[in-house]
Design a protein around this motif. Structure first.
Motif, PDB file in Angstrom:
ATOM      1  N   ALA A 197       0.816  -1.214   0.000  1.00 24.95           N
ATOM      2  CA  ALA A 197       0.000   0.000   0.000  1.00 24.95           C
ATOM      3  C   ALA A 197       0.851   1.266   0.000  1.00 24.95           C
ATOM      4  CB  ALA A 197      -0.940   0.000   1.207  1.00 24.95           C
ATOM      5  N   LYS A 198       2.074   1.161   0.491  1.00 22.11           N
ATOM      6  CA  LYS A 198       2.959   2.334   0.579  1.00 22.11           C
ATOM      7  C   LYS A 198       3.876   2.474  -0.625  1.00 22.11           C
ATOM      8  CE  LYS A 198       4.590   1.128   4.652  1.00 22.11           C
ATOM      9  NZ  LYS A 198       5.404   1.147   5.899  1.00 22.11           N
ATOM     10  N   TYR A 199       4.320   1.338  -1.176  1.00 24.90           N
ATOM     11  CA  TYR A 199       5.337   1.372  -2.229  1.00 24.90           C
ATOM     12  C   TYR A 199       4.954   0.416  -3.360  1.00 24.90           C
ATOM     13  CZ  TYR A 199       7.976   2.719   1.989  1.00 24.90           C
ATOM     14  OH  TYR A 199       8.389   3.302   3.160  1.00 24.90           O
ATOM     15  N   SER A 200       5.376   0.751  -4.560  1.00 28.07           N
ATOM     16  CA  SER A 200       5.295  -0.241  -5.634  1.00 28.07           C
ATOM     17  C   SER A 200       6.420  -1.249  -5.416  1.00 28.07           C
ATOM     18  CB  SER A 200       5.441   0.431  -6.999  1.00 28.07           C
ATOM     19  OG  SER A 200       6.697   1.076  -7.125  1.00 28.07           O
ATOM     20  N   GLY A 201       6.146  -2.499  -5.731  1.00 26.43           N
ATOM     21  CA  GLY A 201       7.145  -3.537  -5.483  1.00 26.43           C
ATOM     22  C   GLY A 201       6.966  -4.697  -6.424  1.00 26.43           C
ATOM     23  N   ARG A 202       7.910  -5.627  -6.362  1.00 28.02           N
ATOM     24  CA  ARG A 202       7.811  -6.818  -7.187  1.00 28.02           C
ATOM     25  C   ARG A 202       8.417  -7.998  -6.431  1.00 28.02           C
ATOM     26  NH1 ARG A 202      12.698  -7.605 -10.296  1.00 28.02           N
ATOM     27  NH2 ARG A 202      14.197  -5.960  -9.841  1.00 28.02           N
ATOM     28  N   GLU A 203       7.877  -9.171  -6.692  1.00 21.74           N
ATOM     29  CA  GLU A 203       8.360 -10.409  -6.093  1.00 21.74           C
ATOM     30  C   GLU A 203       9.470 -10.957  -6.990  1.00 21.74           C
ATOM     31  OE1 GLU A 203       6.403 -14.354  -3.981  1.00 21.74           O
ATOM     32  OE2 GLU A 203       5.391 -13.430  -5.696  1.00 21.74           O
ATOM     33  N   ILE A 204      10.698 -10.944  -6.495  1.00 26.02           N
ATOM     34  CA  ILE A 204      11.831 -11.357  -7.326  1.00 26.02           C
ATOM     35  C   ILE A 204      12.004 -12.871  -7.356  1.00 26.02           C
ATOM     36  CG2 ILE A 204      13.047  -9.161  -7.054  1.00 26.02           C
ATOM     37  CD1 ILE A 204      14.883 -10.640  -5.014  1.00 26.02           C
TER      38      ILE A 204
ATOM     39  N   ARG B 217      10.145 -16.605  -4.946  1.00 31.10           N
ATOM     40  CA  ARG B 217       9.073 -16.959  -4.013  1.00 31.10           C
ATOM     41  C   ARG B 217       9.233 -16.272  -2.660  1.00 31.10           C
ATOM     42  NH1 ARG B 217       6.518 -21.441  -0.700  1.00 31.10           N
ATOM     43  NH2 ARG B 217       8.515 -21.843   0.289  1.00 31.10           N
ATOM     44  N   ASN B 218       8.240 -15.432  -2.311  1.00 29.54           N
ATOM     45  CA  ASN B 218       8.157 -14.748  -1.017  1.00 29.54           C
ATOM     46  C   ASN B 218       9.188 -13.645  -0.806  1.00 29.54           C
ATOM     47  OD1 ASN B 218       5.985 -16.320  -0.261  1.00 29.54           O
ATOM     48  ND2 ASN B 218       7.209 -17.783   0.923  1.00 29.54           N
ATOM     49  N   ALA B 219      10.053 -13.402  -1.770  1.00 29.59           N
ATOM     50  CA  ALA B 219      11.092 -12.373  -1.629  1.00 29.59           C
ATOM     51  C   ALA B 219      10.708 -11.149  -2.469  1.00 29.59           C
ATOM     52  CB  ALA B 219      12.448 -12.911  -2.070  1.00 29.59           C
ATOM     53  N   TRP B 220      10.646  -9.992  -1.809  1.00 32.21           N
ATOM     54  CA  TRP B 220      10.157  -8.769  -2.447  1.00 32.21           C
ATOM     55  C   TRP B 220      11.188  -7.654  -2.348  1.00 32.21           C
ATOM     56  CZ3 TRP B 220       5.205  -7.605  -4.543  1.00 32.21           C
ATOM     57  CH2 TRP B 220       4.325  -8.697  -4.560  1.00 32.21           C
ATOM     58  N   VAL B 221      11.183  -6.795  -3.375  1.00 32.73           N
ATOM     59  CA  VAL B 221      11.888  -5.515  -3.320  1.00 32.73           C
ATOM     60  C   VAL B 221      10.868  -4.429  -3.647  1.00 32.73           C
ATOM     61  CG1 VAL B 221      14.155  -6.440  -3.917  1.00 32.73           C
ATOM     62  CG2 VAL B 221      12.620  -5.680  -5.739  1.00 32.73           C
ATOM     63  N   PHE B 222      11.082  -3.232  -3.061  1.00 35.04           N
ATOM     64  CA  PHE B 222      10.138  -2.136  -3.213  1.00 35.04           C
ATOM     65  C   PHE B 222      10.845  -0.875  -3.699  1.00 35.04           C
ATOM     66  CE2 PHE B 222       8.308  -5.003  -0.107  1.00 35.04           C
ATOM     67  CZ  PHE B 222       6.995  -5.110  -0.535  1.00 35.04           C
ATOM     68  N   ASP B 223      10.071  -0.033  -4.382  1.00 35.73           N
ATOM     69  CA  ASP B 223      10.575   1.255  -4.846  1.00 35.73           C
ATOM     70  C   ASP B 223      10.471   2.235  -3.688  1.00 35.73           C
ATOM     71  OD1 ASP B 223      11.435   3.417  -6.271  1.00 35.73           O
ATOM     72  OD2 ASP B 223       9.569   3.680  -7.410  1.00 35.73           O
TER      73      ASP B 223
ATOM     74  N   ASP C 272      15.821   0.350   3.490  1.00 34.17           N
ATOM     75  CA  ASP C 272      16.401  -0.946   3.123  1.00 34.17           C
ATOM     76  C   ASP C 272      15.441  -1.786   2.296  1.00 34.17           C
ATOM     77  OD1 ASP C 272      14.601  -1.765   5.086  1.00 34.17           O
ATOM     78  OD2 ASP C 272      15.997  -3.170   6.015  1.00 34.17           O
ATOM     79  N   LYS C 273      14.231  -1.266   2.044  1.00 31.48           N
ATOM     80  CA  LYS C 273      13.242  -2.032   1.276  1.00 31.48           C
ATOM     81  C   LYS C 273      13.586  -2.123  -0.210  1.00 31.48           C
ATOM     82  CE  LYS C 273       9.508  -1.109   4.532  1.00 31.48           C
ATOM     83  NZ  LYS C 273      10.378  -0.462   5.542  1.00 31.48           N
ATOM     84  N   ILE C 274      14.578  -1.373  -0.651  1.00 32.89           N
ATOM     85  CA  ILE C 274      15.048  -1.544  -2.025  1.00 32.89           C
ATOM     86  C   ILE C 274      15.850  -2.833  -2.160  1.00 32.89           C
ATOM     87  CG2 ILE C 274      15.061   0.944  -2.447  1.00 32.89           C
ATOM     88  CD1 ILE C 274      18.129   0.871  -2.197  1.00 32.89           C
ATOM     89  N   HIS C 275      16.202  -3.443  -1.036  1.00 29.98           N
ATOM     90  CA  HIS C 275      16.919  -4.715  -1.001  1.00 29.98           C
ATOM     91  C   HIS C 275      15.931  -5.847  -0.719  1.00 29.98           C
ATOM     92  CE1 HIS C 275      20.690  -2.475  -0.966  1.00 29.98           C
ATOM     93  NE2 HIS C 275      20.163  -1.710  -0.026  1.00 29.98           N
ATOM     94  N   PRO C 276      16.233  -7.083  -1.097  1.00 27.12           N
ATOM     95  CA  PRO C 276      15.287  -8.192  -0.917  1.00 27.12           C
ATOM     96  C   PRO C 276      14.896  -8.430   0.546  1.00 27.12           C
ATOM     97  CG  PRO C 276      16.987  -8.798  -2.483  1.00 27.12           C
ATOM     98  CD  PRO C 276      17.415  -7.500  -1.883  1.00 27.12           C
ATOM     99  N   HIS C 277      13.595  -8.657   0.745  1.00 26.96           N
ATOM    100  CA  HIS C 277      13.024  -9.029   2.039  1.00 26.96           C
ATOM    101  C   HIS C 277      12.122 -10.249   1.825  1.00 26.96           C
ATOM    102  CE1 HIS C 277      14.430  -5.119   3.315  1.00 26.96           C
ATOM    103  NE2 HIS C 277      13.965  -5.297   4.532  1.00 26.96           N
ATOM    104  N   TYR C 278      12.178 -11.184   2.761  1.00 27.54           N
ATOM    105  CA  TYR C 278      11.423 -12.433   2.661  1.00 27.54           C
ATOM    106  C   TYR C 278      10.251 -12.405   3.651  1.00 27.54           C
ATOM    107  CZ  TYR C 278      10.589 -17.458   2.204  1.00 27.54           C
ATOM    108  OH  TYR C 278      10.022 -18.689   1.950  1.00 27.54           O
ATOM    109  N   PHE C 279       9.055 -12.713   3.152  1.00 26.86           N
ATOM    110  CA  PHE C 279       7.830 -12.720   3.960  1.00 26.86           C
ATOM    111  C   PHE C 279       7.273 -14.141   3.981  1.00 26.86           C
ATOM    112  CE2 PHE C 279       8.406  -8.559   2.199  1.00 26.86           C
ATOM    113  CZ  PHE C 279       7.944  -7.650   3.146  1.00 26.86           C
TER     114      PHE C 279
END
Length: 216
Positions: free
Chosen positions: A150-157, A159-165, A170-177
């Protein structure tokens, strides 16, 4: 895209940390966990940052090793003058012998990567813990993901790993959910002692808090 690059962001943060930063205050969960330790237990703080937990655990009389991939954080720990061994290294390639530690802490760290990095890191955690040793850590909950989207555009790089604009974070780097079932599957070779999904300091900032015991 390299899947474990968040230390680049945090190295800059540690170089400019302010005296009143929350990253200097130990978490209550960590100190409650440490109260269970036998005297003189060897502890690894994996992703130690500027040492808020490593320094507190050393003050309790435990031999502590602080590992991080961000050298600015380790420099801050060294400057504190405490008896903490600092090691520059990456979480998925721990430079320690098998069964080196009674306890291992990794607070807000191991989800900074894709599933391959995460699984390698968990395997390393299990390897360096003694049987019966405990791991205390956090993971990102999938309940948090819609708030980030809801805050940032992002993409799933992957499975379960996302980066955001989200420049400047640090959200420009991969995060796992992950959800609970996925988390438990990741931690093969561990017994779950405690698992709770709760918000941190901001609405929607859901993290899993987990305590695991290494099986023999």
């Amino acid at each position: 895209m390299k899947a474990d690059t968040a230390d680049q962001h945090w190295n800059d943060q540690w170089a400019e940390i302010e005296d009143n930063s929350k990253w200097l205050r130990p978490e209550a969960d960590v100190m409650r966990w440490a109260a269970e330790f036998a005297p003189g237990s060897c502890v690894l703080d994996l992703g130690a940052g500027v040492g808020r937990h490593a320094l507190a655990l050393a003050a309790k009389g435990h031999p502590v090793t602080a590992l991080d991939a961000a050298p600015e954080g380790l420099s801050a720990i060294d400057a504190a003058g405490a008896e903490v061994t600092t090691v520059l290294g990456r979480m998925d390639q721990l430079p320690f012998e098998d069964r080196s530690f009674e306890h291992l802490l990794s607070w807000n760290v191991i989800y900074h990567g894709d599933e391959t990095v995460l699984l390698n890191t968990i395997n390393e955690i299990r390897r360096v813990l003694k049987p019966g040793g405990t791991f205390l850590g956090t993971m990102l909950s999938k309940r948090r993901l819609p708030f980030e989207q809801a805050k940032y555009s992002g993409r799933e790089i992957s499975r379960n790993a996302w980066v955001f604009d989200a420049p400047g974070t640090d959200k420009i780097h991969p995060h796992y959910f992950c959800n609970a079932a996925e988390l438990l599957a990741l931690f093969s070779g561990f017994e779950t002692l405690w698992l709770e999904d709760r918000e941190h300091d901001k609405p929607g900032s859901y993290h899993w808090h987990l305590k695991m015991e290494r099986l023999s």
